[in-house]
Design a protein around this motif. Structure first.
Motif, mmCIF file in Angstrom:
data_model
loop_
_atom_site.group_PDB
_atom_site.id
_atom_site.type_symbol
_atom_site.label_atom_id
_atom_site.label_comp_id
_atom_site.label_asym_id
_atom_site.label_seq_id
_atom_site.Cartn_x
_atom_site.Cartn_y
_atom_site.Cartn_z
ATOM 1 N N ALA A 113 -41.307 63.098 -65.180
ATOM 2 C CA ALA A 113 -40.877 63.739 -66.428
ATOM 3 C C ALA A 113 -41.618 65.039 -66.696
ATOM 4 O O ALA A 113 -41.059 65.973 -67.268
ATOM 5 C CB ALA A 113 -41.064 62.778 -67.608
ATOM 6 N N ILE A 114 -42.881 65.107 -66.285
ATOM 7 C CA ILE A 114 -43.665 66.327 -66.535
ATOM 8 C C ILE A 114 -43.807 67.197 -65.287
ATOM 9 O O ILE A 114 -44.486 68.215 -65.311
ATOM 10 C CB ILE A 114 -45.062 65.996 -67.116
ATOM 11 C CG1 ILE A 114 -45.891 65.150 -66.155
ATOM 12 C CG2 ILE A 114 -44.917 65.335 -68.479
ATOM 13 C CD1 ILE A 114 -47.344 64.966 -66.564
ATOM 14 N N GLY A 115 -43.177 66.782 -64.195
ATOM 15 C CA GLY A 115 -43.250 67.559 -62.965
ATOM 16 C C GLY A 115 -44.649 67.612 -62.366
ATOM 17 O O GLY A 115 -45.052 68.638 -61.835
ATOM 18 N N ALA A 116 -45.372 66.519 -62.429
ATOM 19 C CA ALA A 116 -46.755 66.463 -61.919
ATOM 20 C C ALA A 116 -46.734 66.160 -60.420
ATOM 21 O O ALA A 116 -47.160 65.096 -59.967
ATOM 22 C CB ALA A 116 -47.553 65.412 -62.692
ATOM 23 N N TRP A 117 -46.274 67.130 -59.649
ATOM 24 C CA TRP A 117 -46.066 66.936 -58.207
ATOM 25 C C TRP A 117 -47.387 66.717 -57.468
ATOM 26 O O TRP A 117 -47.448 65.896 -56.551
ATOM 27 C CB TRP A 117 -45.313 68.127 -57.618
ATOM 28 C CG TRP A 117 -44.062 68.422 -58.380
ATOM 29 C CD1 TRP A 117 -43.797 69.536 -59.119
ATOM 30 C CD2 TRP A 117 -42.921 67.575 -58.540
ATOM 31 N NE1 TRP A 117 -42.568 69.444 -59.719
ATOM 32 C CE2 TRP A 117 -41.998 68.240 -59.378
ATOM 33 C CE3 TRP A 117 -42.580 66.314 -58.062
ATOM 34 C CZ2 TRP A 117 -40.776 67.698 -59.727
ATOM 35 C CZ3 TRP A 117 -41.358 65.767 -58.426
ATOM 36 C CH2 TRP A 117 -40.475 66.460 -59.244
ATOM 37 N N ARG A 118 -48.420 67.443 -57.849
ATOM 38 C CA ARG A 118 -49.719 67.260 -57.174
ATOM 39 C C ARG A 118 -50.274 65.864 -57.429
ATOM 40 O O ARG A 118 -50.842 65.238 -56.530
ATOM 41 C CB ARG A 118 -50.726 68.320 -57.636
ATOM 42 C CG ARG A 118 -50.396 69.697 -57.123
ATOM 43 C CD ARG A 118 -51.355 70.772 -57.535
ATOM 44 N NE ARG A 118 -52.571 70.295 -58.173
ATOM 45 C CZ ARG A 118 -53.502 71.070 -58.683
ATOM 46 N NH1 ARG A 118 -53.369 72.357 -58.641
ATOM 47 N NH2 ARG A 118 -54.561 70.572 -59.252
ATOM 48 N N THR A 119 -50.101 65.383 -58.639
ATOM 49 C CA THR A 119 -50.577 64.033 -58.963
ATOM 50 C C THR A 119 -49.773 62.992 -58.192
ATOM 51 O O THR A 119 -50.344 62.027 -57.671
ATOM 52 C CB THR A 119 -50.484 63.774 -60.475
ATOM 53 O OG1 THR A 119 -51.188 64.804 -61.168
ATOM 54 C CG2 THR A 119 -51.063 62.425 -60.839
ATOM 55 N N VAL A 153 -45.707 54.633 -64.064
ATOM 56 C CA VAL A 153 -46.387 55.923 -63.859
ATOM 57 C C VAL A 153 -45.510 56.970 -63.177
ATOM 58 O O VAL A 153 -45.454 58.113 -63.634
ATOM 59 C CB VAL A 153 -47.730 55.731 -63.125
ATOM 60 C CG1 VAL A 153 -48.345 57.065 -62.710
ATOM 61 C CG2 VAL A 153 -48.700 54.942 -63.999
ATOM 62 N N PRO A 154 -44.804 56.649 -62.085
ATOM 63 C CA PRO A 154 -43.988 57.698 -61.441
ATOM 64 C C PRO A 154 -42.942 58.316 -62.358
ATOM 65 O O PRO A 154 -42.644 59.509 -62.247
ATOM 66 C CB PRO A 154 -43.324 56.964 -60.269
ATOM 67 C CG PRO A 154 -44.203 55.797 -59.997
ATOM 68 C CD PRO A 154 -44.789 55.406 -61.322
ATOM 69 N N PHE A 155 -42.397 57.542 -63.276
ATOM 70 C CA PHE A 155 -41.397 58.073 -64.201
ATOM 71 C C PHE A 155 -42.024 59.093 -65.156
ATOM 72 O O PHE A 155 -41.430 60.123 -65.458
ATOM 73 C CB PHE A 155 -40.723 56.939 -64.972
ATOM 74 C CG PHE A 155 -39.944 56.017 -64.085
ATOM 75 C CD1 PHE A 155 -38.670 56.365 -63.654
ATOM 76 C CD2 PHE A 155 -40.482 54.816 -63.663
ATOM 77 C CE1 PHE A 155 -37.951 55.533 -62.822
ATOM 78 C CE2 PHE A 155 -39.769 53.974 -62.823
ATOM 79 C CZ PHE A 155 -38.507 54.330 -62.404
ATOM 80 N N ALA A 156 -43.230 58.803 -65.615
ATOM 81 C CA ALA A 156 -43.934 59.748 -66.490
ATOM 82 C C ALA A 156 -44.298 61.014 -65.723
ATOM 83 O O ALA A 156 -44.126 62.128 -66.226
ATOM 84 C CB ALA A 156 -45.188 59.090 -67.066
ATOM 85 N N TRP A 202 -42.479 61.516 -72.519
ATOM 86 C CA TRP A 202 -43.269 62.400 -71.660
ATOM 87 C C TRP A 202 -42.607 63.765 -71.493
ATOM 88 O O TRP A 202 -43.287 64.736 -71.196
ATOM 89 C CB TRP A 202 -43.550 61.723 -70.315
ATOM 90 C CG TRP A 202 -44.699 60.771 -70.416
ATOM 91 C CD1 TRP A 202 -44.731 59.584 -71.097
ATOM 92 C CD2 TRP A 202 -46.000 60.937 -69.864
ATOM 93 N NE1 TRP A 202 -45.960 59.011 -70.994
ATOM 94 C CE2 TRP A 202 -46.766 59.808 -70.238
ATOM 95 C CE3 TRP A 202 -46.586 61.917 -69.076
ATOM 96 C CZ2 TRP A 202 -48.084 59.654 -69.858
ATOM 97 C CZ3 TRP A 202 -47.902 61.752 -68.676
ATOM 98 C CH2 TRP A 202 -48.640 60.629 -69.074
ATOM 99 N N ARG A 203 -41.314 63.849 -71.682
ATOM 100 C CA ARG A 203 -40.622 65.143 -71.646
ATOM 101 C C ARG A 203 -40.851 65.915 -72.942
ATOM 102 O O ARG A 203 -40.692 67.125 -72.970
ATOM 103 C CB ARG A 203 -39.110 64.958 -71.446
ATOM 104 C CG ARG A 203 -38.692 64.355 -70.142
ATOM 105 C CD ARG A 203 -38.659 65.279 -69.009
ATOM 106 N NE ARG A 203 -37.687 66.341 -69.242
ATOM 107 C CZ ARG A 203 -37.514 67.328 -68.397
ATOM 108 N NH1 ARG A 203 -38.217 67.404 -67.308
ATOM 109 N NH2 ARG A 203 -36.635 68.256 -68.660
ATOM 110 N N GLY A 204 -41.211 65.218 -73.995
ATOM 111 C CA GLY A 204 -41.391 65.837 -75.308
ATOM 112 C C GLY A 204 -42.772 66.443 -75.484
ATOM 113 O O GLY A 204 -43.544 66.600 -74.546
ATOM 114 N N ALA A 205 -43.075 66.754 -76.725
ATOM 115 C CA ALA A 205 -44.313 67.471 -77.054
ATOM 116 C C ALA A 205 -45.416 66.574 -77.603
ATOM 117 O O ALA A 205 -46.416 67.068 -78.107
ATOM 118 C CB ALA A 205 -44.000 68.570 -78.065
ATOM 119 N N ALA A 206 -45.246 65.262 -77.503
ATOM 120 C CA ALA A 206 -46.269 64.353 -78.030
ATOM 121 C C ALA A 206 -47.588 64.563 -77.287
ATOM 122 O O ALA A 206 -47.608 64.915 -76.104
ATOM 123 C CB ALA A 206 -45.814 62.902 -77.888
ATOM 124 N N ALA A 207 -48.674 64.333 -77.975
ATOM 125 C CA ALA A 207 -50.003 64.476 -77.375
ATOM 126 C C ALA A 207 -50.201 63.414 -76.290
ATOM 127 O O ALA A 207 -49.603 62.334 -76.346
ATOM 128 C CB ALA A 207 -51.079 64.333 -78.451
#
Length: 187
Positions: free
Chosen positions: A57-63, A51-54, A147-152
């Motif tokens: 990858a998306i910069g989900a700092w609050r999460t 999970v932390p890697f994902a 997770w860096r890409g545009a996949a749903a």
């Protein structure tokens, strides 16, 4: 099948699945609540390794912050309610857990991991850890890239769940209840 096995052996696979899958479902709309759910997985932290890697990858700092806060909060609460004895017991028994993983051949057929598969095939412990390490690096790299890409999100979240079992050396069949999420998302 994992749900039936989980019910038969009285394990917490459904709770773990709800926390991991639920955290992924809530990630986009409720990032703090998502992190709260992830943090509650502190009781089974090996399911949270990818999970932390994902999130990175998306910069989900609050999460990520909510995950850490939730994990620390529930850990501190457990110390207040139950004292430090369970934590000390966990630390004292860690070596026997590793011993069971490495030499518990009766359990390897119930473990959906690269390590257990290699041990079942006769690989010695260092080789099994090496194979597990290679699988882990490749799985984490694939998740990070996806997770860096545009996949749903359903595709990204499914990849994360599948990668979890390629990364961790210790998991049992009842942990596979979480696969209900990719089955639903991809089906």
């Amino acid at each position: 099948p994992a749900t039936v096995n989980n019910m038969l052996v009285g394990q917490n696979g459904a709770l773990s699945a709800a926390l991991l899958g639920g955290g992924l479902v809530m990630l986009s709309r409720h990032p703090v609540m998502s992190g709260g759910m992830f943090g509650l997985l502190v009781y089974k932290p090996h399911l949270l390794v990818v999970v932390p890697f994902a999130l990175l990858a998306i910069g989900a700092w609050r999460t990520m912050a909510a995950t850490v806060a939730s994990a620390l909060g529930v850990s501190l609460l457990s110390m207040v309610v139950f004292g430090a004895a369970p934590w000390a017991s966990f630390a004292q028994n860690a070596a026997s857990g590793a011993q069971a993983l490495e030499y518990g051949s009766a359990h390897w057929s119930k473990m959906p991991t690269v390590f257990a598969a290699l041990r079942l095939l006769g690989a010695e412990v260092p080789l099994a850890y090496g194979g597990q390490g290679i699988a882990a690096v490749l799985a984490i790299a694939a998740v990070f890239r996806m997770w860096r890409g545009a996949a749903a999100l359903p595709l990204r979240a499914s990849a994360l769940i599948f990668a979890t079992f390629l990364v961790i050396p210790y998991a049992f069949f009842y942990d596979l209840v979480v696969l209900i999420f990719p089955i639903l998302w991809l089906g």
